[in-house]
Design an enzyme around this catalytic site. Structure first.
Site, PDB file in Angstrom:
ATOM      1  N   ASP A 155       3.473 -55.593 -13.949  1.00 23.16           N
ATOM      2  CA  ASP A 155       4.659 -55.382 -14.789  1.00 23.16           C
ATOM      3  C   ASP A 155       5.863 -55.953 -14.049  1.00 23.16           C
ATOM      4  O   ASP A 155       6.435 -55.289 -13.186  1.00 23.16           O
ATOM      5  CB  ASP A 155       4.890 -53.890 -15.050  1.00 23.16           C
ATOM      6  CG  ASP A 155       3.843 -53.277 -15.940  1.00 23.16           C
ATOM      7  OD1 ASP A 155       3.865 -53.555 -17.143  1.00 23.16           O
ATOM      8  OD2 ASP A 155       2.991 -52.525 -15.426  1.00 23.16           O
ATOM      9  N   HIS A 183       3.737 -41.367 -20.832  1.00 26.96           N
ATOM     10  CA  HIS A 183       2.987 -41.031 -19.622  1.00 26.96           C
ATOM     11  C   HIS A 183       2.635 -39.543 -19.617  1.00 26.96           C
ATOM     12  O   HIS A 183       1.588 -39.158 -19.097  1.00 26.96           O
ATOM     13  CB  HIS A 183       3.802 -41.359 -18.368  1.00 26.96           C
ATOM     14  CG  HIS A 183       3.907 -42.820 -18.093  1.00 26.96           C
ATOM     15  ND1 HIS A 183       4.832 -43.617 -18.713  1.00 26.96           N
ATOM     16  CD2 HIS A 183       3.201 -43.631 -17.262  1.00 26.96           C
ATOM     17  CE1 HIS A 183       4.695 -44.863 -18.281  1.00 26.96           C
ATOM     18  NE2 HIS A 183       3.725 -44.899 -17.401  1.00 26.96           N
ATOM     19  N   ASP A 205      -2.266 -49.888 -22.923  1.00 26.98           N
ATOM     20  CA  ASP A 205      -1.470 -49.342 -21.827  1.00 26.98           C
ATOM     21  C   ASP A 205      -2.409 -48.458 -21.009  1.00 26.98           C
ATOM     22  O   ASP A 205      -3.556 -48.197 -21.410  1.00 26.98           O
ATOM     23  CB  ASP A 205      -0.287 -48.551 -22.397  1.00 26.98           C
ATOM     24  CG  ASP A 205       0.886 -48.448 -21.427  1.00 26.98           C
ATOM     25  OD1 ASP A 205       0.690 -48.730 -20.225  1.00 26.98           O
ATOM     26  OD2 ASP A 205       1.986 -48.100 -21.863  1.00 26.98           O
TER      27      ASP A 205
END
Length: 609
Positions: free
Chosen positions: A163, A275, A348
């Site tokens: 990332d 998350h 993800d």
């Protein structure tokens, strides 16, 4: 690498050649001839040909690569044709391994990640911030990982992803450039700024052997309380975000990097973090189609090679409460069929609660993700080789034909993108040049560009003409209050006689109030909600207060009483330099707020009319 075919060497020394008679061969050596029996001189000549044919066919069945050219990643065929040939040589478990992308802990490669690569030949690895303190060590590690992957029979390399969005999110740290980031690009408004940001970020990654970047982020700035996205967004206008995202991706491609748009179908309209939880976004499909999905519709037409699916629920759509990352409706019906995206879909991190809580377990999340239409499943940590995330999927391969078919289809997409993007001129090297990495980073041309971008993006949000610009001789006694060394360094150069106060997040901040009492002008660095309490202690002092906003400018709405405010969108050194240059009047403030100012409670207008 793509032009050098790797051929198996047959015993005769020529690729694919059938052995011929020569010194020491069974046809010339009497002892070997009698031992074999087939070549005894008493055998009738007409019997020799069937006997030789029998030997050849037997060897061909047992050792086919001795006589036929072995299809490997380095074979010269066109990428689609070769991908199908490689897949045909794979077992089902080898195909399943190509759908795995794993992270690991530590600077060097852990024994466990090496086992996954050597024994399973997984499809990719993901580099996180905890792997990147030493840039040269990272390059060495990437070379080791690729060497291990390429030692397999098919010589298939890894997708090496990270990332490196620019600005706030920069997982590969060390000697790489800090850049102003997406929101600064949105404030400048120039597609070429997006292109060159993608290019220079990509060029640094390529030197380190990283060939895939989970960027651009095309989530929209539509929620003022968004804690996860904030300055990672190009802004609130979906068309603007699509244009800038496409330009960023093309810059990445020019540097040899596989760009990946995220977080599909859009993470901007929530203040929750996937998350920890599964965000529920209360938007209809009609709203999504004309807002969040616009950048993806544009990027698909522009040929974006990969898209990351996000752990987000949209209960007002047919996907109901399922995360989009596990939803066949979002991934197949909308992304594949309606939008027409033909590239790679990758999840993800499946270890995020937004995925596992919904599915019930990691192994169930992985299976649902593949069945829903993802081609790769990404895990931030390395599981054990015997973990159910592997064993349960391997078992399903043997008992569920539909799952087996989906896995092999996903593996074909992984192989296709590797063959298309990791071979030929301009491809990222599998073994980084450590000396070049040590001397090249940070990219000097990139550093000059990022300073220019920072200067183009500075936005005066409050106090234009009334307070800003403020020359040093007109500022009186200046106090710089903040928590960033680069803020103080740039501020002292702008206002050499300024005093410095490093404030804490404590609501008391008696020291800050005492320091401010002796100042005429207070320039306060505002980076997030934790700075608001210290800032409020200054309101009653009736001093001249100028806010220096970094990251998201949304927090400026909490202090309408200040005299002036500038936004620079990142804590890169270049952003601090550019912001103070605007405060002094040395350069004009050309940036415009890249979000709907009325939604964010700010004065001004969006970057695009």
């Amino acid at each position: 690498m793509g032009s050098q075919a790797a051929h198996a060497q047959a015993p005769g020394g020529r690729s694919g050649a059938v052995p011929v008679a020569g010194a020491g061969s069974p046809l010339k050596d009497p002892q070997k001839r009698n031992f074999c029996g087939y070549f005894d001189a008493k055998i009738h000549k007409r019997q020799r040909l069937p006997a030789l044919r029998l030997i050849f066919l037997t060897l061909l069945l047992v050792f086919p690569d001795m006589f036929l050219r072995a299809q490997t990643f380095d074979s010269p065929e066109e990428h689609r044709e070769l991908a199908a040939r490689l897949l045909a040589r794979m077992t089902d478990e080898q195909a399943l391994a190509q759908t795995f992308m794993l992270g690991w802990v530590g600077a060097g490669p852990s024994p466990l990640i090496m086992d996954w690569i050597r024994l399973r030949n997984i499809g990719g690895v993901k580099i996180f911030g905890w792997n990147t303190g030493d840039t040269i060590k990272l390059a060495e590690t990437v070379g080791d990982l690729q060497q291990t992957a390429r030692s397999g029979a098919l010589r298939i390399p890894l997708l090496v992803a990270t990332d490196q969005e620019g600005g706030w999110i920069r997982h590969v740290k060390g000697a790489t450039s800090e850049s102003p980031g997406n929101m600064a690009i949105g404030a400048s408004g120039y597609p070429q700024d997006a292109y060159w940001s993608g290019y220079y970020i990509g060029r640094e990654l390529a030197v380190l052997g990283v060939n895939m970047n989970f960027a651009p982020t095309v989530d929209l700035a539509t929620n003022r309380d968004s804690a996860l996205i904030g300055p990672r967004s190009f802004g609130g206008d979906p068309v603007h975000a699509g244009i800038l995202g496409a330009a960023f991706a093309k810059g990445q491609a020019a540097a040899g990097i596989i760009a990946t748009a995220k977080h599909y179908p859009g993470h901007g309209d929530t203040n929750l973090d996937s998350h920890g939880v599964l965000p529920q976004i209360n938007a209809s499909f009609e709203t999504l189609w004309e807002r969040e999905l616009v950048p993806y519709r544009m990027l698909a037409r522009e040929g974006i090679p990969a898209i990351m699916s996000g752990h987000l629920a949209f209960p007002r759509t047919p996907a109901a409460s399922a995360p989009a990352s596990l939803s066949p409706w979002f991934l197949k019906t909308i992304l594949r069929d309606r939008i027409g995206f033909a590239g790679l879909i990758i999840t993800d991190d499946l270890l995020m609660n937004g995925a596992t809580i919904s599915a019930g377990s990691l192994s169930q999340a992985a299976k649902q993700a593949l069945l829903a239409g993802n081609d790769m499943i990404m895990l931030s940590k390395t599981p054990l080789l015997s973990d159910p995330v592997w064993t349960a999927l391997a078992s399903a391969l043997r008992t569920e034909p539909a799952f087996r078919s989906r896995v092999r289809d996903a593996a074909l997409r992984v192989l296709t993108i590797k063959l298309q993007r990791l071979r030929g001129a301009g491809a990222v090297p599998f073994t980084p040049d450590l000396k070049r990495a040590a001397s090249y980073l940070p990219d000097p041309a990139g550093a000059a560009f990022f300073l220019d971008l920072a200067a183009r993006s500075v936005t005066v949000v409050r106090g234009a003409k009334e307070v800003i610009p403020l020359k040093a001789e007109d500022a009186g006694r200046v106090l710089l209050a903040g928590q960033y060394e680069d803020f103080f360094r740039a501020g002292k150069k702008a206002y050499p006689n300024a005093q410095v106060y490093w404030h804490s997040a404590s609501p008391e901040n008696a020291g800050l109030r005492a320091a401010a009492q002796n100042a005429d002008t207070i320039i306060f660095c505002l980076s997030g909600p934790s700075d608001l309490e210290p800032l409020r202690t200054l309101e009653a002092l009736k001093k001249r207060v100028i806010l220096f906003s970094i990251l998201s400018p949304a927090h400026l709405a909490a202090a309408p009483w200040v005299d002036g405010a500038v936004a620079v969108y990142s804590y890169a050194p270049e952003s601090f330099i550019a912001g103070f240059s605007v405060l002094l009047g040395r350069i004009p403030a050309r940036g415009r707020l890249p979000m709907d100012a009325s939604v964010f409670g700010l004065p001004g207008r969006p970057a695009l009319p």
